[in-house]
Design a protein around this motif. Structure first.
Motif, short mmCIF file in Angstrom:
data_model
loop_
_atom_site.label_atom_id
_atom_site.label_comp_id
_atom_site.label_asym_id
_atom_site.label_seq_id
_atom_site.Cartn_x
_atom_site.Cartn_y
_atom_site.Cartn_z
N ASP A 1 -9.38 -11.65 1.75
CA ASP A 1 -10.69 -10.80 1.25
C ASP A 1 -11.28 -11.50 0.04
O ASP A 1 -11.63 -10.64 -0.81
CB ASP A 1 -10.27 -9.42 1.04
N ASP B 1 -7.39 -5.05 -10.18
CA ASP B 1 -6.99 -4.27 -9.08
C ASP B 1 -7.42 -5.20 -7.84
O ASP B 1 -8.42 -5.88 -8.09
CB ASP B 1 -7.26 -2.94 -8.76
N GLU B 2 -6.79 -5.21 -6.67
CA GLU B 2 -7.09 -5.90 -5.49
C GLU B 2 -7.39 -7.36 -5.94
O GLU B 2 -8.38 -8.33 -5.60
CB GLU B 2 -8.50 -5.44 -4.95
N GLN C 1 -2.56 -4.95 6.59
CA GLN C 1 -3.43 -4.03 5.81
C GLN C 1 -3.78 -2.78 6.40
O GLN C 1 -3.87 -1.93 5.56
CB GLN C 1 -4.42 -5.14 5.21
N THR D 1 -1.91 -6.27 -6.54
CA THR D 1 -2.60 -6.46 -5.12
C THR D 1 -1.24 -5.93 -4.00
O THR D 1 -0.23 -5.86 -4.78
CB THR D 1 -2.64 -7.87 -4.59
N HIS E 1 -6.17 -10.06 -5.16
CA HIS E 1 -6.31 -11.18 -3.94
C HIS E 1 -7.57 -11.71 -3.73
O HIS E 1 -7.83 -12.69 -3.28
CB HIS E 1 -5.48 -10.88 -2.65
N CYS E 2 -8.34 -10.71 -4.02
CA CYS E 2 -9.93 -11.05 -3.83
C CYS E 2 -10.38 -12.27 -4.64
O CYS E 2 -11.58 -12.80 -4.72
CB CYS E 2 -10.93 -9.92 -4.48
N THR F 1 0.93 -1.11 0.00
CA THR F 1 -0.04 -0.03 0.00
C THR F 1 0.72 1.22 0.17
O THR F 1 2.06 1.26 0.93
CB THR F 1 -0.83 -0.14 1.25
N MET G 1 -10.36 -0.54 2.87
CA MET G 1 -10.01 -1.09 1.51
C MET G 1 -10.46 -0.13 0.47
O MET G 1 -11.76 0.17 0.10
CB MET G 1 -10.52 -2.46 1.35
N GLY G 2 -9.59 0.39 -0.29
CA GLY G 2 -9.68 1.42 -1.34
C GLY G 2 -9.72 2.51 -1.04
O GLY G 2 -10.05 3.75 -1.82
N SER H 1 -12.22 -3.00 -10.50
CA SER H 1 -12.11 -2.84 -9.12
C SER H 1 -13.20 -3.12 -8.33
O SER H 1 -14.41 -2.79 -8.96
CB SER H 1 -11.87 -1.21 -8.99
#
Length: 716
Positions: A152, A141-142, A317, A176, A144-145, A44, A293-294, A67
C-alpha cells in the motif's frame, strides 16, 4: 522485596482499563519512555495504538501520530477523549474555526496526542509549530506506506524521510501490521531510525477461523450464514464495484441491513455508509478492497471474500479486520475455478512482462492456499516466513474437519499421461484447460489444428467434469508431480517426480473437494455469558453511544459487555475487575451499567459457567503467559527468579499473579509479604479507596511495589 522498573500496570488499568499487556507492548512502551527509536510490527488487533498512547500519558510533551486515514484519526481521538485523555486531530475535514481552536490548545500545551496526515505534517509552517510544541515522540502509523515494496505504497509518506533531518532530536516510532522482511528493512532505512528497538510479533491471529467454501450458489450460502448469526456484523469483499452494489441490494431486499462501499462512490456516500457500519446501524458492508484500512471497529465477527483475492498479503490484511477485540471471528473465502479464469484474463491484459509474472505468481499462491488440504494457518504464516509447528491449529477447516482422501491413482495416471502424449505429439507443452479438453473429448479448433484428437488419451476422462479435472490437475501441481510455468503462459510440464510416478504407477492419494459447514456451528473460544443480559447491555451501550455521537465500541467493547454478562458485577469493586473499565469509564458509565445489571439480577437467576477458557481480548491470560507464571510460582519459584527465567520485569510477573488472583485462582500471599506488611498495606488502601494505586504507594512511602499493593487489594 527489591524494587523493579517503574510500574506500568497501574496507569494501564487507570487509563485504559486493562490489567495486562499484550505481547511486546510493555517492551515497546519502555523503549519509547527511554527516548529510543522503535520499529514495531504487530498484527491487526495486536494493540499498536497503545504502544504510543501510554507513553504519551507518562511523559511530558506532545506525541504526534502520523496517519494517512481521516476516519481512523477521528475514531482514535473519540476513544481517547472518552477515556478522559486530551487528544485531537488536524485534517482537511475541519472548518477554519475548529482548526484555530485546536491550534490554540496545542500552543497552550493542553494536548497530549495529536493525529495528523503526512502531507500536513511536512508543511514548513507546521514544522515550525512542532518545534515550539515540545514534541516528545513521533509515531508513524501504517509505516509500510513509506516503502515501494509494500502492498500500500503512498507517495506522500516519502516526505517523512526528512523528519530525522528536520527534527533531529525527537525519537521516532514506526508501526505496521503487515510487512515482509524487505519492507521492514526499507522502513528502517527510509525513516533513518537510529539503533531502533526492533519488535515483530507473531502474525498468528488465534481467534480467527479460516475456511474455504465452494462457490456454488454463493448468495444462498451468504444469506444462510447471515441469518444464522442475526446480531453479528461483518464485511463482504467483492472484486468489482458493481458486485458490491448488487450484493448489498439483494441482502437489503432480504431484510439484512447492508450497504455498499467502493472507490467509485461519492465521498459523502462512502463516508455515510462507513459511519452507519461503525455505529451498528448497518450489519454488513459489501465492499471492494478500498474499504477497511484504518477501520477500528473491534466487533467485526466475520470477513467473507465473495471473490478470489489477488494475493495472500492483501487477503491476510483484509481478514485481519475481523475479531480485533480478541473474540472469535470467521474468515470465509468462496472459491471457484471461474474466479481463477477471470484473474488470469486480467493478468493477460497487463503489458509489463515483470508485472505480469509477479501477478501470476501471486495468483498461484492464492490458488494453492484455497485448494490445499493442509493447515491454512500454517500456509498464511509461511507466506510471512513464520513457521507454525503445531500439527493441528484448531482454527481452520482443514484442521477442524479434515477432508476425505481417496485413491486417485487412475485419474492421476490419465492426467500425467495426457501431458506426456500431447508434448510427444506436437513437441511443445500446453496449458491446463487444453489438457482437460483433450481428456474430456472436446471438439475445439485448437484440438483439430494440432490433431490432438489422435492422441491415445483423447476422451479417456469423460467420467469426470471439467471442474473436477481442473481441481485434480491443480492438486498434482501442488504435490510436485507437475509444474506450471508462469513465464511460458502457464503451460504444464511433468517434473522428474511426475515422470517417476507415471512410469512406476505409484499409488496416489488425492483429496475430496471441500464441503459446506453448518453456518450455525458455535465458535470455539467465545466468552460464555448470559445472552439475554448481554443483549440488554448492548441496547444500553447503543443508547449511550447515540447520546454522545460516537460508535458503540467507544463506550465498551463486546469483551467488556460479555464479561459483565458472565460475572454480574453489582458494585464498584466488581465492576473494576471487568476488562476495559478505566477510572474515567467508571466515573462516566459505572452508574448506568451497574444499575442495568442490578435490575436484571433482581428479576433473573444468575447463570453458572463451567469453562474459564476465555483469553482476555487476545492479551496474556490464564491460558498462556499468566498460567506459565502461576505454575512456576506454585512450584516454589520466587518472583525474581521467574522474572529472570522469562526475561520479564518483576512488576510484570506480579501483574500476572494479580490477574490470576482476580480470576479466582489461589495465590499464596504469604510468600510475597508478611502478615504485618499485609496489614500495613490494607490500612493504606482503606485510607485511599478507589482505583488509583499511586496515592496508596505514596502513603506507604514507596516501600512496596505497585504489584504487591494490587495483590493485597485483589485478595481483600
Amino acid at each position: 522485596m527489591e524494587t523493579s522498573a517503574p510500574d506500568l500496570l497501574e496507569p494501564l488499568k487507570r487509563h485504559f482499563g486493562f490489567t495486562t499487556f499484550r505481547p511486546l507492548q510493555e517492551e515497546i512502551v519502555r523503549d519509547a519512555l527511554a527516548g529510543r527509536d522503535v520499529f514495531a510490527l504487530l498484527p491487526t488487533g495486536g494493540g499498536k495504538s497503545l504502544c504510543f498512547q501510554l507513553p504519551a500519558l507518562l511523559q511530558s510533551g506532545l506525541t504526534v501520530v502520523v496517519s494517512p486515514l481521516i476516519a481512523l484519526m477521528k475514531d482514535q481521538v473519540d476513544a481517547l477523549q472518552a477515556a478522559g485523555i486530551a487528544a485531537t486531530f488536524l485534517n482537511s475535514t475541519l472548518a477554519p474555526g475548529e482548526s484555530r481552536e485546536r491550534l490554540r490548545r496545542l500552543h497552550g500545551g493542553e494536548i497530549r496526542l495529536l493525529y495528523v496526515a503526512p502531507e500536513r505534517l511536512m508543511l514548513s509552517g507546521f514544522l515550525d509549530d512542532l518545534r515550539r510544541w515540545n514534541v516528545s515522540l513521533i509515531a508513524v502509523d501504517e509505516a509500510h506506506c513509506i516503502s515501494e515494496w509494500g502492498h500500500d505504497f503512498r507517495p506522500e509518506y516519502r516526505q517523512l524521510a526528512q523528519l530525522r533531518t528536520l527534527l533531529p532530536g525527537i525519537p521516532i516510532m514506526a508501526l505496521t501490521a503487515t510487512a515482509t522482511d524487505r519492507v521492514r528493512r526499507d522502513i528502517v532505512v527510509q525513516l533513518q531510525l537510529r539503533e531502533p528497538g526492533i519488535y515483530a510479533a507473531s502474525f498468528n491471529r488465534p481467534n480467527l477461523t479460516y475456511r474455504v467454501l465452494p462457490k456454488a450458489q454463493p448468495y444462498d450460502l451468504i444469506l444462510d450464514y447471515l441469518r444464522a448469526r442475526p446480531r453479528e456484523s461483518g464485511i463482504i469483499y467483492c472484486q468489482s464495484r458493481k458486485g458490491t452494489e448488487s450484493l448489498a441490494a439483494k441482502l437489503a431486499a432480504d431484510r439484512i441491513k447492508a450497504r455498499s462501499y467502493h472507490a467509485g462512490m461519492e465521498a459523502k456516500d462512502r463516508s455515510a455508509n462507513q459511519e452507519l457500519f461503525l455505529r451498528d446501524e448497518v450489519r454488513v458492508i459489501c465492499a471492494t478492497i478500498a474499504f477497511g484500512m484504518g477501520i477500528n471497529k473491534p466487533n467485526v465477527r466475520f470477513v467473507i471474500h465473495h471473490d478470489l483475492p489477488k494475493n495472500i498479503e492483501g487477503y491476510y490484511q483484509e481478514t485481519g479486520r475481523a475479531g480485533r477485540d480478541g473474540l472469535p471471528a470467521d474468515c470465509l473465502l468462496l472459491f471457484s475455478a471461474a474466479d481463477i479464469v477471470k484473474h488470469r484474463r486480467f493478468i493477460d491484459e497487463k503489458t509489463d512482462p515483470t508485472e505480469k509474472e509477479i501477478a501470476r505468481r501471486q495468483l498461484s499462491q492464492v490458488i494453492h492456499y484455497a485448494e490445499s488440504s493442509s493447515c491454512r494457518r500454517a500456509s498464511l504464516l509461511g507466506y510471512f516466513d513464520e513457521k507454525w509447528t503445531d500439527e493441528n491449529c484448531n482454527g481452520c477447516d482443514n484442521c477442524l474437519s479434515p477432508r476425505e482422501t481417496f485413491d486417485g491413482t487412475v485419474p492421476a495416471q490419465k492426467f500425467l499421461s495426457c501431458i506426456y502424449r500431447l508434448r510427444e505429439k506436437s513437441g511443445f507443452a500446453v496449458g491446463l484447460n487444453h489438457v482437460i479438453e483433450v481428456l474430456t473429448g472436446a471438439d475445439t479448433e485448437k484440438i483439430r489444428k494440432f490433431r490432438h484428437q489422435e492422441v491415445s488419451t483423447y476422451g479417456i476422462g469423460k467420467e469426470l467434469s471439467r471442474t473436477d479435472w481442473a481441481a485434480l490437475g491443480r492438486e498434482l501441481i501442488r504435490l510436485g508431480h507437475v509444474v506450471q510455468l508462469a513465464e511460458r503462459m502457464n503451460v504444464l510440464e511433468l517434473t522428474e517426480q511426475g515422470r517417476r510416478l507415471l512410469r512406476d504407477r505409484t499409488p496416489v492419494q488425492l483429496t475430496r473437494p471441500m464441503s459446506r459447514p453448518d453456518p450455525r456451528t458455535k465458535r470455539q473460544g467465545d466468552i460464555a455469558c448470559d445472552e439475554e443480559l448481554f443483549e440488554q447491555l448492548r441496547i444500553l451501550r447503543k443508547r449511550l453511544a447515540d447520546d454522545q455521537g460516537v460508535p458503540p465500541y467507544i463506550i465498551f467493547s463486546d469483551v467488556s459487555l460479555r464479561q459483565m454478562a458472565r460475572y454480574y458485577p453489582t458494585n464498584v469493586r466488581e465492576f473494576l475487575n471487568i476488562s476495559g473499565v478505566s477510572e474515567r469509564k467508571l466515573a462516566d458509565l459505572g452508574d448506568a451499567f451497574l444499575a442495568e445489571i442490578s435490575a436484571y439480577v433482581a428479576s433473573h437467576p444468575k447463570q453458572m459457567f463451567a469453562d474459564d477458557s476465555f483469553a482476555e481480548s487476545g492479551r496474556s491470560s490464564l491460558s498462556g503467559t499468566v498460567l506459565a507464571t502461576l505454575q512456576a510460582f506454585r512450584q516454589g519459584t520466587d518472583v525474581a527468579e521467574i522474572a529472570r527465567q522469562r526475561s520479564l520485569t518483576q512488576g510484570t510477573i506480579l501483574g500476572h499473579l494479580v490477574t490470576a488472583r482476580e480470576a479466582g485462582e489461589a495465590v499464596d500471599l504469604r510468600r510475597l509479604i508478611s502478615e504485618a506488611e499485609q496489614s500495613e498495606i490494607e490500612a493504606a488502601l482503606r485510607q485511599h479507596p478507589g482505583l488509583a494505586m499511586t496515592p496508596v504507594h505514596q502513603a506507604l512511602g514507596g516501600k512496596y511495589e505497585f504489584g504487591i499493593i494490587r495483590m493485597v487489594k485483589a485478595a481483600r
